[in-house]
Design a protein around this motif. Structure first.
Motif, short mmCIF file in Angstrom:
data_model
loop_
_atom_site.label_atom_id
_atom_site.label_comp_id
_atom_site.label_asym_id
_atom_site.label_seq_id
_atom_site.Cartn_x
_atom_site.Cartn_y
_atom_site.Cartn_z
N UNK A 85 0.83 -1.20 0.00
CA UNK A 85 0.00 0.00 0.00
C UNK A 85 0.87 1.25 0.00
N UNK A 86 1.92 1.26 0.82
CA UNK A 86 2.82 2.42 0.86
C UNK A 86 3.50 2.62 -0.48
N UNK A 87 3.93 1.54 -1.11
CA UNK A 87 4.59 1.63 -2.41
C UNK A 87 3.64 2.18 -3.47
N UNK A 88 2.43 1.67 -3.50
CA UNK A 88 1.44 2.15 -4.46
C UNK A 88 1.15 3.63 -4.23
N UNK A 89 0.95 4.02 -2.98
CA UNK A 89 0.68 5.43 -2.67
C UNK A 89 1.84 6.32 -3.12
N UNK A 90 3.06 5.86 -2.87
CA UNK A 90 4.23 6.63 -3.25
C UNK A 90 4.30 6.79 -4.77
N UNK A 91 4.10 5.72 -5.49
CA UNK A 91 4.18 5.78 -6.95
C UNK A 91 3.09 6.67 -7.53
N UNK A 92 1.88 6.56 -6.99
CA UNK A 92 0.79 7.40 -7.50
C UNK A 92 1.00 8.88 -7.22
N UNK A 93 1.82 9.20 -6.22
CA UNK A 93 2.06 10.61 -5.92
C UNK A 93 3.21 11.18 -6.74
N UNK A 94 3.92 10.33 -7.48
CA UNK A 94 5.07 10.78 -8.26
C UNK A 94 4.62 11.21 -9.66
N UNK A 95 5.22 12.31 -10.14
CA UNK A 95 4.91 12.81 -11.47
C UNK A 95 6.09 12.68 -12.44
N UNK A 107 8.41 10.58 -14.57
CA UNK A 107 8.49 9.24 -15.16
C UNK A 107 9.88 8.63 -14.98
N UNK A 108 10.92 9.45 -15.01
CA UNK A 108 12.28 8.93 -14.82
C UNK A 108 12.44 8.32 -13.42
N UNK A 109 11.89 8.98 -12.41
CA UNK A 109 11.97 8.45 -11.04
C UNK A 109 11.20 7.13 -10.93
N UNK A 110 10.03 7.08 -11.52
CA UNK A 110 9.25 5.84 -11.50
C UNK A 110 10.01 4.73 -12.22
#
Length: 111
Positions: free
Chosen positions: A84-94, A96-99
Motif C-alpha cells: 500500500x505504501x509503495x502504491x501510494x508513493x508511486x501514484x504521488x510521483x509525477x 516518469x524517470x523516477x518511477x
C-alpha cells in the motif's frame, strides 16, 4: 501496539460481527463504546482495551486470545502495508524517470 496488530484485531472484529449478523451499533453498545470508536477498531486505527476484548470475546463466544495475530498474520499484514505504501508513493510521483528508476531497481533486485 503496532499498526499491523491493530489491523489484524480489527479485521477479526469486523469478520466476527458480520458473521454474527450484528451492526456496528449493536456491538458498540455491547462493549460500552460509541459507533465511531468501534469503526476505528475495525479499521485498525485504534485497538480495544483488555476489558473490551473480553467483552467482545464473550459476545462472539470465543476466547480473547483468538483476536490476537500469530506471526504469519503479522507478516501478511506487513506485506499488505508495504504494498500500500509503495502504491501510494508511486501514484504521488509525477516524474516518469523516477518511477522508471524504482521499477528498474525492483526488477534488478528480484529474488
Amino acid at each position: 501496539m503496532s499498526s499491523s496488530i491493530r489491523k489484524v484485531i480489527g479485521a477479526r472484529i469486523r469478520i466476527l460481527r458480520k458473521r454474527s449478523g450484528l451492526s456496528q451499533e449493536e456491538v458498540a453498545e455491547a462493549i460500552n463504546c460509541d459507533n465511531a470508536t468501534l469503526s476505528r477498531y475495525e479499521r485498525g486505527v485504534n485497538a480495544p482495551d483488555g476489558a473490551q476484548l473480553v467483552q467482545l470475546a464473550a459476545l462472539f463466544k470465543i476466547t480473547p486470545g483468538e483476536f490476537l495475530p500469530g506471526s504469519a498474520d503479522l507478516q501478511r499484514q506487513e506485506l499488505i502495508d508495504l504494498r500500500t505504501q509503495l502504491i501510494d508513493m508511486i501514484f504521488s510521483m509525477d516524474d516518469t524517470d523516477e518511477i522508471r528508476k524504482i521499477l528498474n531497481f525492483a526488477i534488478s533486485n528480484r529474488k
